[in-house]
Design an enzyme around this catalytic site. Sequence first.
Site, mmCIF file in Angstrom:
data_model
loop_
_atom_site.group_PDB
_atom_site.id
_atom_site.type_symbol
_atom_site.label_atom_id
_atom_site.label_comp_id
_atom_site.label_asym_id
_atom_site.label_seq_id
_atom_site.Cartn_x
_atom_site.Cartn_y
_atom_site.Cartn_z
ATOM 1 N N GLU A 165 -3.469 8.159 -4.341
ATOM 2 C CA GLU A 165 -3.120 7.110 -5.319
ATOM 3 C C GLU A 165 -4.723 8.344 -6.249
ATOM 4 O O GLU A 165 -5.636 7.436 -5.848
ATOM 5 C CB GLU A 165 -4.028 5.900 -5.530
ATOM 6 N N ARG B 42 0.866 -1.047 -0.313
ATOM 7 C CA ARG B 42 0.004 0.102 0.270
ATOM 8 C C ARG B 42 0.777 1.204 0.308
ATOM 9 O O ARG B 42 1.705 0.757 0.743
ATOM 10 C CB ARG B 42 -0.605 0.064 1.058
ATOM 11 N N HIS C 20 -1.298 0.742 -10.091
ATOM 12 C CA HIS C 20 -1.437 -0.561 -9.080
ATOM 13 C C HIS C 20 -2.731 -1.202 -9.093
ATOM 14 O O HIS C 20 -3.567 -2.145 -9.706
ATOM 15 C CB HIS C 20 -2.430 -0.053 -8.304
#
Length: 325
Positions: free
Chosen positions: A267, A238, A286
Amino acid sequence: MTRSKVFVTRTIPAAGLDLIRAACDVDLWPDELPPPRAALIERVRGVDGLLCLLTDPVDAAVMDAAGPGLRVISNHAVGFDNIDVAAATARGIPVGNTPGILTDATADFAFALLMAAARRVAEGDRFVRAGRWRTWGPELLLGPDVHGATLGLIGFGRIGQAVARRAAGFEMRILYFDPTAPAADPALRAEAVNLETLLREADFVSLHVPLTPQTRGLLNRETLALMKPGAILINTARGPVVDPAALAEALREGRLFAAALDVTDPEPIPPDSPLLTLDNCLIVPHIASASIATRRKMSLMAAQNLIAGLQGEPLPHCVNPEAYR
Ligand code: DGY
């Protein structure tokens, strides 16, 4: 018999969506981008179930907007830091996730990033496309060896161990730091060390921890300074586990050889992030679990969790079984 009403916050692979549609009345958010908070609050009113993504912050206000009929929250991800699990538990709402099925796809990708960062694959591609390839060069785009190097895994759960299995094929020495991991499979020949030893000795550091208050900012100015000069950092966990400003500084100053990030904080990465100006920082959006088969399985597992919750059955994969007590 009335069918359950569910809100699905994005189009997911058909395997899972078809299962949900066969069992429930589905309100599907059709856009490419996640529902803005106001829309999420509006669309959950009166639903029995919510299928959400890691891009949807689901907190107490969202649960309260749904009302007392909300019986299940199913996250289309293994990570669930986007959900206030304590708030769900307090309301007796089970929360589902998708563990196990994305382990290998994510480990494959972590290793792809490791190789790409070391051997400068993305830089090489940019170099060629920019018309700069004039000849074979004895010192062109050199990088460190992967085989025989030391790999430090922070987090030694399912994904960390799957990365270790891949690294064994490259004859890497494997260190790991994970105070919560059960004893490692001796076949992996991985050595448990403390964080400082790992950072000082590893040529590659790969992150495989969930985002928790303990892991937020784990790689910061101080801990990055402990990393071996010329080491490479890989993050498929993460984004907020790494302080982006401190990482940019370490990369700019050449203290780290490179970083490869599947995840960023926030993000998507802001267009003015200093990380985007650095050639030695490889960034992808991602996608570590984005294999066709894996995303199909994730959709099925998320759908099965949702439907089980609606039927009052235990979720096959529940992160807060205490919600049932
Ligand atoms: C997850 O599932 O938590 C990954 O980050 C996305 O697949």
